[in-house]
Structures are given as C-alpha cells and as structure tokens.
Scaffold this motif. Sequence first.
Motif, PDB file in Angstrom:
ATOM      1  N   LYS A 299       0.476  38.698  21.291  1.00 28.59           N
ATOM      2  CA  LYS A 299      -0.017  38.712  19.914  1.00 28.59           C
ATOM      3  C   LYS A 299       0.613  39.810  19.062  1.00 28.59           C
ATOM      4  O   LYS A 299       0.174  40.055  17.938  1.00 28.59           O
ATOM      5  CB  LYS A 299      -1.541  38.846  19.912  1.00 28.59           C
ATOM      6  CG  LYS A 299      -2.222  37.649  20.557  1.00 28.59           C
ATOM      7  CD  LYS A 299      -3.731  37.793  20.618  1.00 28.59           C
ATOM      8  CE  LYS A 299      -4.344  36.600  21.336  1.00 28.59           C
ATOM      9  NZ  LYS A 299      -5.799  36.761  21.552  1.00 28.59           N
ATOM     10  N   ALA A 300       1.641  40.462  19.590  1.00 29.06           N
ATOM     11  CA  ALA A 300       2.308  41.517  18.820  1.00 29.06           C
ATOM     12  C   ALA A 300       2.711  40.988  17.450  1.00 29.06           C
ATOM     13  O   ALA A 300       3.286  39.903  17.330  1.00 29.06           O
ATOM     14  CB  ALA A 300       3.531  42.035  19.564  1.00 29.06           C
ATOM     15  N   GLY A 301       2.385  41.746  16.421  1.00 25.56           N
ATOM     16  CA  GLY A 301       2.666  41.341  15.054  1.00 25.56           C
ATOM     17  C   GLY A 301       1.474  40.728  14.349  1.00 25.56           C
ATOM     18  O   GLY A 301       1.511  40.531  13.134  1.00 25.56           O
ATOM     19  N   THR A 302       0.401  40.426  15.096  1.00 30.87           N
ATOM     20  CA  THR A 302      -0.808  39.881  14.489  1.00 30.87           C
ATOM     21  C   THR A 302      -1.607  41.007  13.845  1.00 30.87           C
ATOM     22  O   THR A 302      -1.913  42.006  14.490  1.00 30.87           O
ATOM     23  CB  THR A 302      -1.683  39.175  15.544  1.00 30.87           C
ATOM     24  OG1 THR A 302      -0.913  38.161  16.177  1.00 30.87           O
ATOM     25  CG2 THR A 302      -2.922  38.576  14.907  1.00 30.87           C
ATOM     26  N   GLY A 303      -1.937  40.868  12.581  1.00 29.08           N
ATOM     27  CA  GLY A 303      -2.691  41.889  11.879  1.00 29.08           C
ATOM     28  C   GLY A 303      -4.189  41.741  12.070  1.00 29.08           C
ATOM     29  O   GLY A 303      -4.689  40.654  12.369  1.00 29.08           O
ATOM     30  N   LEU A 304      -4.895  42.847  11.909  1.00 28.33           N
ATOM     31  CA  LEU A 304      -6.354  42.848  11.914  1.00 28.33           C
ATOM     32  C   LEU A 304      -6.813  43.283  10.524  1.00 28.33           C
ATOM     33  O   LEU A 304      -6.756  44.468  10.196  1.00 28.33           O
ATOM     34  CB  LEU A 304      -6.896  43.838  12.956  1.00 28.33           C
ATOM     35  CG  LEU A 304      -7.286  43.314  14.327  1.00 28.33           C
ATOM     36  CD1 LEU A 304      -7.792  44.454  15.199  1.00 28.33           C
ATOM     37  CD2 LEU A 304      -8.337  42.207  14.236  1.00 28.33           C
TER      38      LEU A 304
ATOM     39  N   MET B 124      -5.020  52.615  14.560  1.00 30.42           N
ATOM     40  CA  MET B 124      -4.545  53.112  13.270  1.00 30.42           C
ATOM     41  C   MET B 124      -3.373  52.304  12.716  1.00 30.42           C
ATOM     42  O   MET B 124      -3.015  52.482  11.550  1.00 30.42           O
ATOM     43  CB  MET B 124      -4.190  54.597  13.361  1.00 30.42           C
ATOM     44  CG  MET B 124      -5.416  55.491  13.476  1.00 30.42           C
ATOM     45  SD  MET B 124      -5.028  57.266  13.446  1.00 30.42           S
ATOM     46  CE  MET B 124      -4.331  57.465  11.795  1.00 30.42           C
ATOM     47  N   LEU B 125      -2.789  51.412  13.529  1.00 29.17           N
ATOM     48  CA  LEU B 125      -1.754  50.519  13.019  1.00 29.17           C
ATOM     49  C   LEU B 125      -2.320  49.178  12.574  1.00 29.17           C
ATOM     50  O   LEU B 125      -1.610  48.335  12.050  1.00 29.17           O
ATOM     51  CB  LEU B 125      -0.653  50.323  14.058  1.00 29.17           C
ATOM     52  CG  LEU B 125       0.237  51.536  14.295  1.00 29.17           C
ATOM     53  CD1 LEU B 125       1.285  51.238  15.355  1.00 29.17           C
ATOM     54  CD2 LEU B 125       0.901  52.008  13.013  1.00 29.17           C
ATOM     55  N   ARG B 126      -3.600  48.935  12.872  1.00 31.75           N
ATOM     56  CA  ARG B 126      -4.344  47.814  12.293  1.00 31.75           C
ATOM     57  C   ARG B 126      -3.762  46.455  12.683  1.00 31.75           C
ATOM     58  O   ARG B 126      -3.696  45.534  11.887  1.00 31.75           O
ATOM     59  CB  ARG B 126      -4.422  47.962  10.771  1.00 31.75           C
ATOM     60  CG  ARG B 126      -5.079  49.259  10.319  1.00 31.75           C
ATOM     61  CD  ARG B 126      -4.976  49.470   8.835  1.00 31.75           C
ATOM     62  NE  ARG B 126      -3.617  49.762   8.439  1.00 31.75           N
ATOM     63  CZ  ARG B 126      -3.074  49.383   7.293  1.00 31.75           C
ATOM     64  NH1 ARG B 126      -3.769  48.660   6.419  1.00 31.75           N
ATOM     65  NH2 ARG B 126      -1.830  49.708   7.003  1.00 31.75           N
ATOM     66  N   GLY B 127      -3.359  46.365  13.941  1.00 33.04           N
ATOM     67  CA  GLY B 127      -2.836  45.082  14.416  1.00 33.04           C
ATOM     68  C   GLY B 127      -2.262  45.212  15.808  1.00 33.04           C
ATOM     69  O   GLY B 127      -2.126  46.312  16.355  1.00 33.04           O
ATOM     70  N   ALA B 128      -1.934  44.077  16.411  1.00 34.47           N
ATOM     71  CA  ALA B 128      -1.372  44.062  17.763  1.00 34.47           C
ATOM     72  C   ALA B 128       0.074  44.524  17.735  1.00 34.47           C
ATOM     73  O   ALA B 128       0.844  44.151  16.845  1.00 34.47           O
ATOM     74  CB  ALA B 128      -1.475  42.666  18.363  1.00 34.47           C
ATOM     75  N   ARG B 129       0.445  45.321  18.738  1.00 31.77           N
ATOM     76  CA  ARG B 129       1.821  45.803  18.853  1.00 31.77           C
ATOM     77  C   ARG B 129       2.407  45.551  20.236  1.00 31.77           C
ATOM     78  O   ARG B 129       3.577  45.836  20.453  1.00 31.77           O
ATOM     79  CB  ARG B 129       1.889  47.301  18.532  1.00 31.77           C
ATOM     80  CG  ARG B 129       1.543  47.645  17.080  1.00 31.77           C
ATOM     81  CD  ARG B 129       2.547  47.047  16.109  1.00 31.77           C
ATOM     82  NE  ARG B 129       2.310  47.462  14.731  1.00 31.77           N
ATOM     83  CZ  ARG B 129       1.502  46.843  13.884  1.00 31.77           C
ATOM     84  NH1 ARG B 129       0.850  45.746  14.275  1.00 31.77           N
ATOM     85  NH2 ARG B 129       1.336  47.286  12.656  1.00 31.77           N
ATOM     86  N   CYS B 130       1.606  45.034  21.163  1.00 30.07           N
ATOM     87  CA  CYS B 130       2.108  44.721  22.502  1.00 30.07           C
ATOM     88  C   CYS B 130       1.544  43.376  22.943  1.00 30.07           C
ATOM     89  O   CYS B 130       0.420  43.016  22.590  1.00 30.07           O
ATOM     90  CB  CYS B 130       1.692  45.786  23.521  1.00 30.07           C
ATOM     91  SG  CYS B 130       2.460  47.402  23.297  1.00 30.07           S
ATOM     92  N   GLY B 131       2.339  42.655  23.735  1.00 33.62           N
ATOM     93  CA  GLY B 131       1.877  41.404  24.307  1.00 33.62           C
ATOM     94  C   GLY B 131       2.165  40.215  23.427  1.00 33.62           C
ATOM     95  O   GLY B 131       2.886  40.290  22.430  1.00 33.62           O
TER      96      GLY B 131
END
Length: 360
Positions: free
Chosen positions: A169-174, A160-167
């Motif tokens: 790639k955190a900050g990468t959007g989908l 539901m946040l539509r992107g990476a938040r851990c690791g």
Amino acid sequence: MTRSHYLIPIIPFLAAACGADEVGGVSSSVTPDLSCTIPTSQIVSGGPGIDGIPALHNPFFVGPADPDAAYLRDDDRVIGLVIDETPYAIPLNILWWHEIVNLDIADLRLAVTHCPLTGSSLVFDRSAIDGLTLGVSGLLFKNNLLMYDRDDPISLWPQMLRGARCGRKAGTGLPMVPGFEMTWGAWRALHPATQVVSSESGFGRDYQEYPYGDYDREDNANLLFPMPVDRRRPPKERVLGIPGRSDAGLALPFGVLNDVGARATVPVTLDDRSVVVFWDRLSRSAVAFETQLDGQTLTFGVVNGRFVDDGGSTWRLDGLATDGPLAGTRLTPLSDAFVAYWFAWAAFYPEAALWTGVTG
C-alpha cells in the motif's frame, strides 16, 4: 525517492506479522512486495514487537464526573473531537500507553494517534482504507510511530508522513480530520457534556503515570534513537505544524506564541490557503482555521482578551462564534494541522518555514 528493497531492518517485524517460526522464514511470496519509499536504514525497532503497545478499539467513554475519569488532571492534555454535535476527549494519558485509538462512531471510522517520542497528535479517517483498523508495529522511523493495518501487516504507515510508505500500500494516503489538542480543563470548560475515554481499558495501566521519565522536558535533547536535531528551537518544544506542498509548510512554536501574550491571532497565507491561528496560553493550545466563511474572508484580532473578527463577532478557541452577527456559526479547522515536538517537525518537514512572531 526510489523504492528500496533493503529488508534487514524490518525482517523481525515481518516474521511476527506473517507468523513465520524463524526470523529468516519470511515467505518468498511476501518479500518481493515489501518495498519502501523511505530509507529502510532509518527504520528501527523501538523495543516492543508488533502489538506490544496495544492499540485500543472503541474503548468505553464516560462523563467528566464519572469515577473512571478521575485519572485526569486539569492540566493533562487531550485530543478533542466533535462528532454529530457530541464532544469526545481522547487523553494523551491514554495514548502514552496505546498510541492508537480506533473509533467507530456514527458513520465515521477514525484513528486517533499520538507518538510519545515525537509528541505528534494526528487524527486519521480510516474510511479511506475501507475502515481497516490500525495497530502499533513496534517500529520507528525517525523516532516516529510506524503504524500497520490489520488487513496487510507488512504495509507500514509513518504517522507524521500521513500515509503508507512500505509494502503493497506504499503511496496510499491517510486523510486527516480536525482534532483539538488542549488541556483537559480547557476542553471541559468548552464542552461540559464531553465524553472521555474511561480508565477501564482492560489493560491495567496507570493512566496518571507518564512512562517516559523526563523525556518530554522541553530542553531535553535525548532521543531514543539519536538523529540530527535543528537547534533553532528547544528540541521538545511543541509547535503547531501546518504542512504545505512539497514538504514545505509552517511551524508555529508554542514558546514564541506564549511570548506574544495570553491570547493571540496569527494570520497565515500558505500556498493558496488563507488561515488564522488562535493561541490561548491558559489552554496551552494553538488551533488553525480557514478564514473563509460563507463567501467572505474574515480578519481576526484579540480585543480585551477575546478573539474577535472585523465584523464584530466574538469567537471561542474551538472556532464557535458566541456573539455578534455570526453568532452560532463555526470556523472550519484545518484538518492537516497538528501538534508535534520541534525536533520531529523539523526532521519530517525540513523545508517548512519557522514562524518568528508576527501576529494579527
């Protein structure tokens, strides 16, 4: 929010993902890169481990009359897609058991996702991450599915946040692509030649069985992991959520839409977007579209049970004009609008407005 390095809640996942023999045996070369922009104290195991809920990759599709589509009833819900003029249906019956369906169709790389615990259905464009396939981590954030990608299993993607938040790639959007969530009967009526995911998935699941008991009952306040719940609407009521800037946006509850009538159009101005939402009670569906078409801004209403614009064209629920001056043209659906349970939408987008019933 600052990046956190509190690793304890996700070390068991890391051990499985990285092939460590012991829970504490995660490589020191991995842990420095494991940081999250969400509170790791709210990341918990949902029970199954990594891939314990198996995502599907390019499942078989069949026609509506095929025996392998007989598991579907007319009132079951599906996520509909139209790709190169070919319609596809990915039923929630499939997604209850698999949560992610990775699709490679034509030149598209998609991930059709549904979290049964938050009732959220989102379709992502995997080409933004080089077409990498997504899997089910077995972890949850605010009861919502945490996905991972098979190139970098310690990068976690809250649905539901539509992107990476851990690791790493955190900050990468989908980026999202438009999907139409409605009943199977309604989708099939719009698209009689649709393809639908076959029941022959190779996993032996009973796709007629909802595996969560009465969890999806609208007034059922029980959650797998307790959390604060916004009491303004029933917790498991479906809403059409339209994200806005800075966690704002708008939620349109199905119950309020249903009270308006069998069909309704809702004009919405959100940030700099002019939007219309079509509601259809029989289809149990709400779909958001841009009102701009070929340089003009259309205004919509309902006349004699039909969606019409101010220029005299008639429109279907999926945004196709069927007669009038604009016959044969299509409205552009909002790619980032999605359906979810109210409790989840309010938890992820607490600053969003709640629509209370003004229609066009």
